[in-house]
Design an enzyme around this catalytic site. Structure first.
Site, PDB file in Angstrom:
ATOM      1  N   ASP A  33     -13.061  -0.161   1.121  1.00  0.00           N
ATOM      2  CA  ASP A  33     -12.202   1.029   1.156  1.00  0.00           C
ATOM      3  C   ASP A  33     -12.707   1.969   2.242  1.00  0.00           C
ATOM      4  N   THR A  36     -10.245   7.366   2.508  1.00  0.00           N
ATOM      5  CA  THR A  36      -9.396   8.432   3.051  1.00  0.00           C
ATOM      6  C   THR A  36      -9.335   9.528   1.982  1.00  0.00           C
ATOM      7  N   THR A 134       5.730  -2.695  -2.749  1.00  0.00           N
ATOM      8  CA  THR A 134       6.493  -1.705  -3.505  1.00  0.00           C
ATOM      9  C   THR A 134       7.969  -2.074  -3.614  1.00  0.00           C
ATOM     10  N   ASP A 135       8.632  -1.512  -4.631  1.00  0.00           N
ATOM     11  CA  ASP A 135      10.088  -1.708  -4.744  1.00  0.00           C
ATOM     12  C   ASP A 135      10.848  -0.932  -3.664  1.00  0.00           C
ATOM     13  N   GLU A 136      10.158   0.034  -3.010  1.00  0.00           N
ATOM     14  CA  GLU A 136      10.866   0.888  -2.043  1.00  0.00           C
ATOM     15  C   GLU A 136      11.356   0.113  -0.823  1.00  0.00           C
ATOM     16  N   TYR A 160       7.222   5.281   5.158  1.00  0.00           N
ATOM     17  CA  TYR A 160       6.337   4.555   4.230  1.00  0.00           C
ATOM     18  C   TYR A 160       6.920   3.194   3.866  1.00  0.00           C
ATOM     19  N   SER A 163       7.012   0.735   6.681  1.00  0.00           N
ATOM     20  CA  SER A 163       5.708   0.154   7.024  1.00  0.00           C
ATOM     21  C   SER A 163       5.304  -0.906   5.991  1.00  0.00           C
ATOM     22  N   LYS A 164       5.637  -0.675   4.719  1.00  0.00           N
ATOM     23  CA  LYS A 164       5.333  -1.681   3.691  1.00  0.00           C
ATOM     24  C   LYS A 164       6.215  -2.926   3.907  1.00  0.00           C
ATOM     25  N   ASN A 189       7.285   2.538  -9.681  1.00  0.00           N
ATOM     26  CA  ASN A 189       6.362   3.692  -9.755  1.00  0.00           C
ATOM     27  C   ASN A 189       5.329   3.538 -10.874  1.00  0.00           C
ATOM     28  N   ASN A 190       4.064   3.595 -10.484  1.00  0.00           N
ATOM     29  CA  ASN A 190       2.979   3.557 -11.465  1.00  0.00           C
ATOM     30  C   ASN A 190       2.608   4.971 -11.899  1.00  0.00           C
ATOM     31  N   GLY A 293      16.073  12.004   3.478  1.00  0.00           N
ATOM     32  CA  GLY A 293      16.310  10.565   3.263  1.00  0.00           C
ATOM     33  C   GLY A 293      15.950  10.100   1.865  1.00  0.00           C
TER      34      GLY A 293
HETATM   35  P1  NAD Z   1      -3.656   5.346  -3.026  1.00  0.00           P
HETATM   36  O1  NAD Z   1      -3.128   6.155  -1.891  1.00  0.00           O
HETATM   37  O2  NAD Z   1      -4.030   6.031  -4.294  1.00  0.00           O
HETATM   38  O3  NAD Z   1      -4.941   4.516  -2.561  1.00  0.00           O
HETATM   39  C1  NAD Z   1      -5.014   3.858  -1.329  1.00  0.00           C
HETATM   40  C2  NAD Z   1      -6.470   3.460  -1.084  1.00  0.00           C
HETATM   41  O4  NAD Z   1      -6.524   2.754   0.169  1.00  0.00           O
HETATM   42  C3  NAD Z   1      -7.418   4.645  -0.968  1.00  0.00           C
HETATM   43  O5  NAD Z   1      -8.585   4.407  -1.719  1.00  0.00           O
HETATM   44  C4  NAD Z   1      -7.729   4.717   0.513  1.00  0.00           C
HETATM   45  O6  NAD Z   1      -9.013   5.253   0.814  1.00  0.00           O
HETATM   46  C5  NAD Z   1      -7.615   3.252   0.926  1.00  0.00           C
HETATM   47  N1  NAD Z   1      -7.306   3.080   2.351  1.00  0.00           N
HETATM   48  C6  NAD Z   1      -6.333   3.712   3.072  1.00  0.00           C
HETATM   49  N2  NAD Z   1      -6.355   3.312   4.345  1.00  0.00           N
HETATM   50  C7  NAD Z   1      -7.330   2.384   4.441  1.00  0.00           C
HETATM   51  C8  NAD Z   1      -7.838   1.593   5.509  1.00  0.00           C
HETATM   52  N3  NAD Z   1      -7.318   1.675   6.744  1.00  0.00           N
HETATM   53  N4  NAD Z   1      -8.841   0.744   5.262  1.00  0.00           N
HETATM   54  C9  NAD Z   1      -9.394   0.651   4.007  1.00  0.00           C
HETATM   55  N5  NAD Z   1      -8.970   1.396   2.980  1.00  0.00           N
HETATM   56  C10 NAD Z   1      -7.955   2.246   3.182  1.00  0.00           C
HETATM   57  O7  NAD Z   1      -2.568   4.234  -3.280  1.00  0.00           O
HETATM   58  P2  NAD Z   1      -2.066   3.604  -4.659  1.00  0.00           P
HETATM   59  O8  NAD Z   1      -1.014   4.462  -5.238  1.00  0.00           O
HETATM   60  O9  NAD Z   1      -3.231   3.211  -5.453  1.00  0.00           O
HETATM   61  O10 NAD Z   1      -1.334   2.292  -4.100  1.00  0.00           O
HETATM   62  C11 NAD Z   1      -2.070   1.088  -3.863  1.00  0.00           C
HETATM   63  C12 NAD Z   1      -1.135   0.040  -3.294  1.00  0.00           C
HETATM   64  O11 NAD Z   1      -0.071  -0.192  -4.208  1.00  0.00           O
HETATM   65  C13 NAD Z   1      -0.460   0.460  -1.978  1.00  0.00           C
HETATM   66  O12 NAD Z   1      -0.395  -0.664  -1.150  1.00  0.00           O
HETATM   67  C14 NAD Z   1       0.923   0.923  -2.399  1.00  0.00           C
HETATM   68  O13 NAD Z   1       1.853   0.719  -1.360  1.00  0.00           O
HETATM   69  C15 NAD Z   1       1.206  -0.007  -3.560  1.00  0.00           C
HETATM   70  N6  NAD Z   1       2.094   0.505  -4.605  1.00  0.00           N
HETATM   71  C16 NAD Z   1       1.878   1.738  -5.166  1.00  0.00           C
HETATM   72  C17 NAD Z   1       2.716   2.170  -6.201  1.00  0.00           C
HETATM   73  C18 NAD Z   1       2.496   3.509  -6.874  1.00  0.00           C
HETATM   74  O14 NAD Z   1       3.328   3.902  -7.707  1.00  0.00           O
HETATM   75  N7  NAD Z   1       1.421   4.235  -6.589  1.00  0.00           N
HETATM   76  C19 NAD Z   1       3.770   1.365  -6.638  1.00  0.00           C
HETATM   77  C20 NAD Z   1       3.980   0.112  -6.019  1.00  0.00           C
HETATM   78  C21 NAD Z   1       3.117  -0.302  -5.020  1.00  0.00           C
HETATM   79  O1  DAU Z   2       8.463   3.070  -6.157  1.00  0.00           O
HETATM   80  C1  DAU Z   2       7.117   2.807  -5.884  1.00  0.00           C
HETATM   81  C2  DAU Z   2       6.532   3.944  -5.089  1.00  0.00           C
HETATM   82  O2  DAU Z   2       6.352   5.034  -5.996  1.00  0.00           O
HETATM   83  C3  DAU Z   2       5.211   3.606  -4.410  1.00  0.00           C
HETATM   84  O3  DAU Z   2       5.429   2.588  -3.473  1.00  0.00           O
HETATM   85  C4  DAU Z   2       4.615   4.827  -3.717  1.00  0.00           C
HETATM   86  O4  DAU Z   2       3.355   4.523  -3.167  1.00  0.00           O
HETATM   87  C5  DAU Z   2       4.460   5.923  -4.761  1.00  0.00           C
HETATM   88  O5  DAU Z   2       3.983   7.103  -4.147  1.00  0.00           O
HETATM   89  C6  DAU Z   2       5.798   6.205  -5.437  1.00  0.00           C
HETATM   90  O6  DAU Z   2       6.740   6.793  -4.516  1.00  0.00           O
HETATM   91  P1  DAU Z   2       7.714   7.989  -4.934  1.00  0.00           P
HETATM   92  O7  DAU Z   2       8.164   8.694  -3.723  1.00  0.00           O
HETATM   93  O8  DAU Z   2       8.753   7.507  -5.881  1.00  0.00           O
HETATM   94  O9  DAU Z   2       6.671   8.883  -5.786  1.00  0.00           O
HETATM   95  P2  DAU Z   2       6.416  10.464  -5.878  1.00  0.00           P
HETATM   96  O10 DAU Z   2       5.509  10.677  -7.035  1.00  0.00           O
HETATM   97  O11 DAU Z   2       6.057  11.057  -4.566  1.00  0.00           O
HETATM   98  O12 DAU Z   2       7.856  11.020  -6.275  1.00  0.00           O
HETATM   99  C7  DAU Z   2       8.533  10.568  -7.444  1.00  0.00           C
HETATM  100  C8  DAU Z   2       9.891  11.251  -7.464  1.00  0.00           C
HETATM  101  O13 DAU Z   2       9.687  12.657  -7.712  1.00  0.00           O
HETATM  102  C9  DAU Z   2      10.636  11.162  -6.141  1.00  0.00           C
HETATM  103  O14 DAU Z   2      12.026  11.043  -6.405  1.00  0.00           O
HETATM  104  C10 DAU Z   2      10.356  12.517  -5.465  1.00  0.00           C
HETATM  105  C11 DAU Z   2      10.217  13.459  -6.650  1.00  0.00           C
HETATM  106  N1  DAU Z   2       9.283  14.608  -6.445  1.00  0.00           N
HETATM  107  C12 DAU Z   2       8.031  14.347  -5.996  1.00  0.00           C
HETATM  108  C13 DAU Z   2       7.131  15.370  -5.791  1.00  0.00           C
HETATM  109  C14 DAU Z   2       5.732  15.092  -5.277  1.00  0.00           C
HETATM  110  C15 DAU Z   2       9.695  15.892  -6.768  1.00  0.00           C
HETATM  111  O15 DAU Z   2      10.848  16.113  -7.198  1.00  0.00           O
HETATM  112  N2  DAU Z   2       8.809  16.916  -6.565  1.00  0.00           N
HETATM  113  C16 DAU Z   2       7.546  16.719  -6.073  1.00  0.00           C
HETATM  114  O16 DAU Z   2       6.799  17.712  -5.887  1.00  0.00           O
END
Ligand code: NAD
Ligand code: DAU
Length: 362
Positions: A33, A36, A134-136, A160, A163-164, A189-190, A293
């Site tokens: 890791d 960041t 991701t589903d996005e 985002y 790029s995924k 979304n987790n 968007g």
């Molecule tokens: P996060 O942002 O919490 O964690 C990302 C981690 O990657 C961090 O620890 C960061 O330090 C590390 N990182 C970033 N750039 C790096 C680099 N260049 N080299 C090495 N390490 C690096 O992300 P998350 O929410 O835990 O998501 C993890 C993965 O799951 C991502 O690939 C994300 O696209 C995917 N995902 C997330 C969700 C969600 O709801 N959070 C849902 C579906 C998929």
């Molecule tokens: O669907 C999977 C994705 O879920 C992952 O790939 C991403 O890494 C993860 O960040 C997440 O993306 P979202 O954009 O859905 O998550 P976020 O928590 O940023 O936002 C969830 C919803 O809530 C979205 O519709 C935007 C809205 N939102 C978010 C924030 C931060 C608000 O209305 N207000 C806010 O302040």
């Protein structure tokens, strides 16, 4: 002792995965890791004395370093979480998303391909490169559209998700062209412990307790499918063990909710668990300018992973959100630690620019 190499294991899902893995499996984890703003070693402090957790601070863009780690540890699999993950940050600064999510995945694939090509045939056959996506990548749905399946066309709408999507295509091509045994998971979304409070659920909990506005983008009717993080980790373990190389698997919670429903649920729970001196947490709800968007709806058809691999979520939203709120109330020190320094600059950048729409515009 066999091992797996995990990237991004100090982030939200990655650290949950590492903790769950070491609690239930024998393999050592090499956790790579860059640390960041989203990476936090405090998430893993319970592993301080566990020799099966080897932490390496490194950037996945450093192909030579990745190659060196693969040669040194000879892991049986790579589980690739490392990414820039926040949609709003990708809108305000897409460059880092291209660098890590696209170039970084390419760099890791190159190191994996060179390593895998030189393995003896038996190790080649069992090696896996699991890419967490991701589903996005599928874009946005109308209210009556069927959920995303593994054959839904890609239509990413944010830097985002684009790029995924690019990373997913690279992974696919490394299987198709070179035979690298890849697996890709596309999850919704987790939520759960260690979720960085820039994302909706932990942000709302933190702001509510601090008496701050609860920002709702646009009309709050955007729909997401929510999955408790340990269910996602279990799904990844299942795919790693039994998934077919070259395949993709959608992972979801069968739990669609509008943002406003999620926020109101959190407010009601906090009203009960931490009542305010006067009024209700929902009084803090504030409508702000929408995300550019902004995808309207995501929904996941997770029947393939259930049918082929026997995985389905254990938690309902009610049970998962109960655990999550309890965790945040018990870990206010963790929240305080991450809500300092650079995080404050982010809050200013993201929210100060969103003037509150005048009443009646949402
Ligand atoms: P996060 O942002 O919490 O964690 C990302 C981690 O990657 C961090 O620890 C960061 O330090 C590390 N990182 C970033 N750039 C790096 C680099 N260049 N080299 C090495 N390490 C690096 O992300 P998350 O929410 O835990 O998501 C993890 C993965 O799951 C991502 O690939 C994300 O696209 C995917 N995902 C997330 C969700 C969600 O709801 N959070 C849902 C579906 C998929
Ligand atoms: O669907 C999977 C994705 O879920 C992952 O790939 C991403 O890494 C993860 O960040 C997440 O993306 P979202 O954009 O859905 O998550 P976020 O928590 O940023 O936002 C969830 C919803 O809530 C979205 O519709 C935007 C809205 N939102 C978010 C924030 C931060 C608000 O209305 N207000 C806010 O302040």
């Amino acid at each position: 002792m066999s091992s797996i190499l995990v990237t991004g294991g100090a982030g939200f899902i990655g650290s949950n995965f590492v903790l769950d893995w070491l609690a239930s499996q024998d393999d050592t984890i090499i956790n790579v890791d860059k640390l960041t703003y989203a990476g936090n070693l405090n998430n893993l402090h319970s592993l301080k004395t566990d020799a099966r957790h080897i932490f390496v601070k490194a950037d996945i863009n450093d192909t030579e370093r990745m190659a060196g780690l693969l040669a040194q540890h000879r892991p049986r699999a790579i589980v690739h979480f490392a990414a820039e993950s926040h949609v709003d940050r990708s809108i305000l600064g897409p460059g880092a998303f291209v660098t890590t999510n696209i170039n970084g995945t390419f760099s890791l694939l190159e190191a994996a391909r060179a390593h895998w090509s030189a393995l003896p045939a038996s190790e080649q056959a069992s090696f896996r490169f699991l890419h967490v996506s991701t589903d996005e990548v599928y874009g946005t749905l109308g209210p009556n559209d069927p959920p995303f399946t593994e054959s839904t066309h890609y239509a990413p709408n944010s830097p985002y998700s684009a790029s995924k999507a690019a990373a997913d295509h690279l992974v696919r091509s490394y299987h198709h062209t070179y035979g690298l045994p890849t697996l890709t998971t596309n999850c919704s979304n987790n939520y759960g412990p260690y979720h960085f409070p820039e994302k909706l659920i932990p942000l709302i909990i933190a702001n509510a307790l601090a008496g701050k506005p609860l920002p709702i983008y646009g009309d709050g009717q955007q729909v997401r499918d929510w999955l408790y993080v340990s269910d996602h980790c279990a799904a990844i373990r299942r795919v790693l063990r039994a998934g077919r190389p070259g395949e993709t698997y959608n992972i979801g919670g069968w739990n669609e909710m509008s943002n406003l429903e999620v926020v109101n649920t959190l407010c009601r729970m906090l009203d009960e668990l931490r009542p305010k001196a006067s009024g209700h947490y929902a009084d803090q709800i504030t409508y702000v300018k929408d995300r550019p968007g902004h995808d309207r709806r995501y929904a996941i058809d997770a029947r393939k992973i259930e049918r082929e691999l026997g995985w389905k979520p254990v938690e309902t939203f009610a049970s998962g959100i109960g655990k999550t709120v309890a965790w945040y109330l018990d870990h206010q020190d963790w929240v305080r630690d991450v809500l300092s320094g650079d995080y404050l600059k982010w809050v200013e950048k993201n929210y100060d620019a969103r003037e509150t729409p005048s009443e009646g515009t949402v």
